[in-house]
Design a protein around this motif. Structure first.
Motif, PDB file in Angstrom:
ATOM      1  N   UNK A   1      26.923  -8.070  -4.468  1.00  0.00           N
ATOM      2  CA  UNK A   1      25.879  -8.402  -5.119  1.00  0.00           C
ATOM      3  C   UNK A   1      24.618  -7.570  -4.640  1.00  0.00           C
ATOM      4  N   UNK A   2      23.779  -7.568  -5.635  1.00  0.00           N
ATOM      5  CA  UNK A   2      22.511  -7.016  -5.586  1.00  0.00           C
ATOM      6  C   UNK A   2      21.605  -8.224  -5.020  1.00  0.00           C
ATOM      7  N   UNK A   3      20.899  -8.042  -4.061  1.00  0.00           N
ATOM      8  CA  UNK A   3      20.030  -9.014  -3.424  1.00  0.00           C
ATOM      9  C   UNK A   3      18.822  -8.622  -3.211  1.00  0.00           C
ATOM     10  N   UNK A   4      17.594  -9.469  -3.473  1.00  0.00           N
ATOM     11  CA  UNK A   4      16.410  -9.366  -3.305  1.00  0.00           C
ATOM     12  C   UNK A   4      15.725 -10.427  -2.439  1.00  0.00           C
ATOM     13  N   UNK A   5      15.200 -10.168  -1.515  1.00  0.00           N
ATOM     14  CA  UNK A   5      14.694 -11.376  -0.532  1.00  0.00           C
ATOM     15  C   UNK A   5      13.189 -11.179  -0.461  1.00  0.00           C
ATOM     16  N   UNK A   6      12.303 -12.184  -0.304  1.00  0.00           N
ATOM     17  CA  UNK A   6      10.905 -12.208   0.146  1.00  0.00           C
ATOM     18  C   UNK A   6      11.000 -12.826   1.623  1.00  0.00           C
ATOM     19  N   UNK A   7      10.268 -11.952   2.281  1.00  0.00           N
ATOM     20  CA  UNK A   7      10.047 -12.479   3.875  1.00  0.00           C
ATOM     21  C   UNK A   7       8.631 -12.544   4.253  1.00  0.00           C
ATOM     22  N   UNK A   8       8.222 -13.664   4.511  1.00  0.00           N
ATOM     23  CA  UNK A   8       6.837 -13.896   4.814  1.00  0.00           C
ATOM     24  C   UNK A   8       6.828 -14.014   6.360  1.00  0.00           C
ATOM     25  N   UNK A   9       6.163 -13.063   7.182  1.00  0.00           N
ATOM     26  CA  UNK A   9       6.321 -13.133   8.648  1.00  0.00           C
ATOM     27  C   UNK A   9       5.321 -14.242   9.057  1.00  0.00           C
ATOM     28  N   UNK A  10       4.381 -14.542   8.185  1.00  0.00           N
ATOM     29  CA  UNK A  10       3.410 -15.761   8.642  1.00  0.00           C
ATOM     30  C   UNK A  10       4.144 -16.744   8.775  1.00  0.00           C
ATOM     31  N   UNK A  11       5.136 -17.368   7.892  1.00  0.00           N
ATOM     32  CA  UNK A  11       5.865 -18.539   7.898  1.00  0.00           C
ATOM     33  C   UNK A  11       6.933 -18.582   8.424  1.00  0.00           C
ATOM     34  N   UNK A  12       7.520 -17.262   8.701  1.00  0.00           N
ATOM     35  CA  UNK A  12       8.797 -16.938   9.156  1.00  0.00           C
ATOM     36  C   UNK A  12       9.913 -17.457   7.958  1.00  0.00           C
ATOM     37  N   UNK A  13       9.393 -17.472   6.496  1.00  0.00           N
ATOM     38  CA  UNK A  13      10.317 -17.820   5.922  1.00  0.00           C
ATOM     39  C   UNK A  13      11.089 -16.652   4.958  1.00  0.00           C
ATOM     40  N   UNK A  14      12.231 -16.857   4.498  1.00  0.00           N
ATOM     41  CA  UNK A  14      12.940 -15.917   3.686  1.00  0.00           C
ATOM     42  C   UNK A  14      13.398 -16.630   2.497  1.00  0.00           C
TER      43      UNK A  14
ATOM     44  N   UNK B   1       4.090  -9.192   4.567  1.00  0.00           N
ATOM     45  CA  UNK B   1       5.082  -9.783   3.275  1.00  0.00           C
ATOM     46  C   UNK B   1       5.888  -8.561   2.985  1.00  0.00           C
ATOM     47  N   UNK B   2       7.257  -8.683   2.867  1.00  0.00           N
ATOM     48  CA  UNK B   2       8.343  -7.780   2.777  1.00  0.00           C
ATOM     49  C   UNK B   2       9.163  -8.048   1.663  1.00  0.00           C
ATOM     50  N   UNK B   3       9.360  -7.244   0.425  1.00  0.00           N
ATOM     51  CA  UNK B   3      10.442  -7.592  -0.101  1.00  0.00           C
ATOM     52  C   UNK B   3      11.655  -6.797   0.015  1.00  0.00           C
ATOM     53  N   UNK B   4      13.087  -7.105   0.380  1.00  0.00           N
ATOM     54  CA  UNK B   4      13.994  -6.261   0.813  1.00  0.00           C
ATOM     55  C   UNK B   4      15.034  -6.400  -0.231  1.00  0.00           C
ATOM     56  N   UNK B   5      15.430  -5.134  -0.487  1.00  0.00           N
ATOM     57  CA  UNK B   5      16.377  -4.910  -1.747  1.00  0.00           C
ATOM     58  C   UNK B   5      17.551  -4.352  -1.216  1.00  0.00           C
ATOM     59  N   UNK B   6      18.941  -5.081  -1.417  1.00  0.00           N
ATOM     60  CA  UNK B   6      20.173  -4.332  -0.990  1.00  0.00           C
ATOM     61  C   UNK B   6      21.280  -4.390  -1.880  1.00  0.00           C
ATOM     62  N   UNK B   7      22.000  -3.194  -1.984  1.00  0.00           N
ATOM     63  CA  UNK B   7      22.856  -3.023  -3.012  1.00  0.00           C
ATOM     64  C   UNK B   7      24.259  -3.829  -2.458  1.00  0.00           C
TER      65      UNK B   7
ATOM     66  N   UNK C   1      16.274  -1.331   0.785  1.00  0.00           N
ATOM     67  CA  UNK C   1      14.812  -0.940   0.590  1.00  0.00           C
ATOM     68  C   UNK C   1      14.043  -2.165   1.138  1.00  0.00           C
ATOM     69  N   UNK C   2      12.742  -1.776   1.536  1.00  0.00           N
ATOM     70  CA  UNK C   2      11.743  -2.559   2.014  1.00  0.00           C
ATOM     71  C   UNK C   2      10.390  -2.357   1.023  1.00  0.00           C
ATOM     72  N   UNK C   3       9.903  -3.251   0.540  1.00  0.00           N
ATOM     73  CA  UNK C   3       8.837  -3.010  -0.323  1.00  0.00           C
ATOM     74  C   UNK C   3       7.789  -3.915   0.247  1.00  0.00           C
ATOM     75  N   UNK C   4       6.524  -3.228   0.435  1.00  0.00           N
ATOM     76  CA  UNK C   4       5.316  -4.065   0.943  1.00  0.00           C
ATOM     77  C   UNK C   4       4.101  -3.694   0.353  1.00  0.00           C
ATOM     78  N   UNK C   5       3.239  -4.446   0.399  1.00  0.00           N
ATOM     79  CA  UNK C   5       1.873  -4.550  -0.160  1.00  0.00           C
ATOM     80  C   UNK C   5       0.736  -4.269   0.964  1.00  0.00           C
ATOM     81  N   UNK C   6      -0.030  -3.351   0.585  1.00  0.00           N
ATOM     82  CA  UNK C   6      -0.995  -2.885   1.534  1.00  0.00           C
ATOM     83  C   UNK C   6      -2.014  -3.994   1.801  1.00  0.00           C
ATOM     84  N   UNK C   7      -2.260  -4.897   0.654  1.00  0.00           N
ATOM     85  CA  UNK C   7      -3.159  -5.726   0.751  1.00  0.00           C
ATOM     86  C   UNK C   7      -2.889  -7.163   1.362  1.00  0.00           C
ATOM     87  N   UNK C   8      -1.502  -7.227   1.602  1.00  0.00           N
ATOM     88  CA  UNK C   8      -1.058  -8.557   2.195  1.00  0.00           C
ATOM     89  C   UNK C   8      -0.031  -8.241   3.586  1.00  0.00           C
TER      90      UNK C   8
END
Length: 157
Positions: free
Chosen positions: A98-111, A85-91, A75-82
């Motif tokens: 493992x279940x993993x949730x990772x925040x990706x910030x395209x501006x800083x290219x950080x995960x 910014x993407x939160x990815x959730x994988x089963x 899954x990819x979860x995003x916010x309209x106001x930002x």
């Protein structure tokens, strides 16, 4: 398929419950995914339903391997106001239990890992997503600000 959970593999008529999501192994998720796109969509829908996200989050799910196809539920979860910014959730999958949730910030290219767990914990993830929404509404949207705030608040690894 894991013989201990073989009876957990569901028919098309059965409903996914939180307990089902929490007891499925990576092999169970894979077996269910290989039954076809409709079954994969049911898995993703069950995860989204368990998360009970507020309307401020937009959701998208992988259906045909468009994001690499490595996980039965992606899954990819995003916010309209930002933007960016993407939160990815994988089963779990056959490659990882493992279940993993990772925040990706395209501006800083950080995960940034938000959670890694052997069990699906929607309440914990929902709390983290609420904190992300709170921080972004408060203006933590500049380069690295959200990540720093999440780490300082204990909501990211």
């Amino acid at each position: 398929m894991n013989p201990e959970t073989e009876q957990n593999i569901m028919t098309h008529e059965e409903k996914f419950t939180l307990n089902t999501l929490q007891t499925f192994t990576g092999y169970d998720f894979e077996a269910y995914r290989h039954r076809g796109e409709a079954f994969r969509q049911r898995q993703s829908g069950a995860v989204l339903n368990a998360l009970q996200l507020p309307d401020s989050w937009r959701t998208d799910c992988e259906m045909r391997g468009e994001w690499g196809g490595a996980h039965p539920v992606h899954l990819r979860l995003t916010r309209a106001d930002v933007a960016g910014l993407v939160v990815e959730l994988v089963s779990p999958s056959s490659d990882s239990p493992l279940w993993c949730a990772v925040l990706t910030d395209a501006h800083t290219r950080s995960r940034v890992p938000l959670s890694v767990s052997y069990h699906f914990e929607p309440a914990t993830l929902r709390t983290t997503l609420e904190k992300i929404a709170e921080y972004t509404r408060a203006g933590f949207t500049g380069d690295g600000e959200l990540v720093a705030a999440l780490r300082m608040g204990g909501h990211a690894a």
